[in-house]
Scaffold this motif. Structure first.
Motif: not given
Ligand code: FES
Lengths: 296, 319
Positions: A17-19, A261-262, A272-276
């Protein structure tokens, strides 16, 4: 603004989710990323221990490629940042060593001249981009949120390789960013300690004690979430938190956010777009609180 | 120069023996060290304050304590550089050890660990007629480790000791390296096989988490963690590589050497050993959670472009 992007293995492996989150916020902030072509693993401190020459050669190769691009390297991982900076320090300190390594790189037509700059996204936002320029992008107030910073060893120690003397502000950069985005930084002992990930498969009990100690300390001080610029820390603090909580015989349930993400949340990008959703610890209570603080 | 020294105090003989923070606002010389400030407080303000010191020159190692949360020598730390924006310096006894009183830590644990590594030369071969001749080079290398003044700053801040008091810890392990790296110790080739075997047991060298804390706080540049890493190498070389720590390093370098990047899926499996069924089952719940959250590392590990170049380097430099 343009950087030679070094994503690191974990941002596409154990913490996928980071990339995309990092790419997304950089895109919105008009920070152009040119990924270093066919970059290789930094070695994470493990390879250095077994064969420093081989791992320094691979890092010199990454550095030489960025040098050819004529761009500062952007990392998104505390471990990559520290390990590459340490390799660079060794290469610059010993011309004979650098010459030997350049001998190996020559077969590929590469040479490292020693001019590369290596910076974590966290430092880039504060030092290059500027918090004043970041603020107009902050559309969702994080006011009311209490966030615990967790740095990751390699971005704080050893200080020489990290340029801390010239940039003492790097030691409090996470708190600075958290407060700039409108949240409150939770101060606690564990923030610069070890997450325990390196000994996960060697001494799991100790590794779990570390996860349990840091997350429960932050939780007990009222943190709504923890923020880290290191995906390896994230793997342990998030992925292994249920196991650590069982060992500590208590509940913890502290969401762990990757730094991008923060920033994305503060820029109004959806969780959700940020992969949380990919996190092991449920981020719904955090999202609920966030929604509440935005509407109020 | 005005400064407020905030001291974490402890008196075992008081009725409710607990830590209390006490503040001492004092005026000190511009060049005063933290130790100068503490001695001044003891002389002028509060004779009940207990602390250890002797040389005042960073030689004897008695004044290690936590200054603003970090282990170090009070006599080597300038007060002017330790004040926060409100002019406060926080001083506590060394961590990870019990406190005898105020800033005096109980060093029993520290010395027991040093004793445990048998800190004396143990040559195994023939005793030479004259003296043991050692190369200048190897003594110069050792001098960086023998610079240790046994102050305990590294032990105070060790992140592993914080969760596990059985760990040998940075000071004892650095001291052990002083012998494993000494050509006079061990067999004719200077290999300290017996030591390396014992040091590779649980609570020994493989339990270090590589957090660099000891490297950072050591006032003498001993870099204990770097010595521990060097000892890993010695242990593998001596044939003691049949453990998770050694397998982890092997699997890591092999993965990068063959593909350019780390294969996170296979690393833990190779670390515990492919035949270690209980340990592999232990990964299952975590793997399952990762999979159901869509974050299992790719099953097929792709190589970087130009991977032949990496493989050539690997062959040349590692095999
Ligand atoms: S008093 Fe001797 S080391 Fe500080």
């Amino acid at each position: 603004m343009k950087y030679a992007f070094y994503p690191g293995c974990v941002s596409q492996g154990g913490a996928p989710e980071l990339y995309p989150a990092a790419k997304l916020i950089c895109d919105r902030l008009d920070i152009e990323l040119e990924e270093i072509h066919a970059w290789t693993c930094c070695g994470a401190g493990v390879m250095q221990e077994k064969n420093q020459l081989f791992s320094d050669t691979l890092n010199a190769r990454n550095l030489a490629k960025a040098e050819q691009q004529g761009l500062t390297i952007m990392t998104i991982c505390s471990t990559c940042q520290g390990v590459i900076a340490q390799a660079n320090t060794r290469l610059l300190a010993d011309p004979d060593y650098l010459a030997e390594i350049n001998g190996y790189l020559a077969e590929e037509g590469l040479e490292y001249k020693g001019t590369a700059q290596i910076k974590h996204l966290l430092w880039i936002l504060i030092e290059d981009y500027g918090l004043d320029n970041l603020l107009p992008h902050v559309t969702r107030s994080l006011g009311g949120l209490r966030l615990a910073p967790f740095y990751g060893c390699y971005i704080v120690r050893p200080t020489e390789a990290l340029g801390i003397e010239d940039h003492p502000e790097r030691q409090t950069s996470l708190e600075t960013l958290i407060e700039t985005l409108g949240a409150t930084a939770v101060d606690y002992d564990g923030k610069t300690k070890c997450c325990g990930f390196p000994i996960l498969t060697i001494n799991e009990k100790n590794s779990m004690s570390m996860v349990g100690n840091h997350t429960s300390e932050a939780k007990d001080l009222g943190a709504d979430a923890m923020v880290t610029p290191c995906p390896l820390c994230h793997l342990n603090l998030d992925g292994y938190q249920p196991k650590a909580a069982r060992q500590a015989n208590r509940s913890i349930d502290l969401p762990i956010l990757h730094l991008p993400q923060l920033i994305g949340l503060a820029m109004g990008i959806s969780p959700s777009e940020l992969g949380l959703k990919k996190h092991i610890i449920n981020t719904a209570p955090l999202e609920l609180k966030l929604a509440g603080s935005t509407s109020s | 120069m005005d400064v407020t020294v905030k001291i974490k105090r402890y008196d075992p003989e008081s009725n409710n023996a607990d830590y209390v923070w006490q503040e001492y606002p004092i005026a000190i010389d511009e060049n005063a060290t933290v130790l100068d400030a503490l001695i001044q407080i003891r002389e002028d303000d509060d004779g009940t304050l207990s602390l250890r010191c002797s040389c005042r020159s960073a030689i004897c190692g008695s004044c290690a304590m936590k200054i603003n949360g970090q282990g170090g020598l009070a006599c080597k730390t300038k007060a002017s550089e330790s004040m926060d924006k409100d002019g406060v310096i926080r001083v506590e006894p060394a961590g990870n050890m019990d406190t005898v009183k105020d800033l005096v830590a109980d060093f029993d644990m520290f010395w027991n660990k040093i004793r445990e590594i048998e800190p004396y030369l143990q040559p195994e071969g023939e005793v030479p007629d004259g003296e043991y001749v050692v190369s200048n080079e190897s003594m110069l290398h050792l001098s960086a480790v023998t610079a240790c003044i046994l102050c305990g700053a590294c032990v105070s801040d060790c992140t592993v000791l914080e969760v596990d008091k059985s760990f040998l810890g940075p000071a004892a392990l650095a001291k052990a390296y002083r012998f494993t790296a000494d050509p006079r110790d061990g067999n004719e080739d200077g290999v300290s096989r017996d030591r390396l075997k014992v040091l590779g047991q649980p609570s020994g060298m493989w339990d270090c988490t590589r957090c660099n804390m000891c490297v950072q706080v050591c006032p003498k540049g001993v870099a204990p963690m770097d010595r521990i890493m060097a000892m890993h190498d010695q242990a593998i070389e001596a044939g003691y590589g049949n453990n998770n720590g050694a397998r982890h390093a092997d699997a890591f370098i092999e993965s990068v050497g063959h593909t350019g990047r780390l294969d996170e899926l296979r690393l833990p499996v190779k670390t515990v050993g492919i035949t270690n069924i209980p340990a592999l089952l232990g990964f299952a719940p975590v793997g399952w959670r990762a999979m159901t959250h869509g974050k299992l590392p790719p099953l097929i590990h792709k190589s970087v472009e130009d991977v032949q170049i990496i493989r050539n380097l690997y062959r040349k430099l590692e095999q």
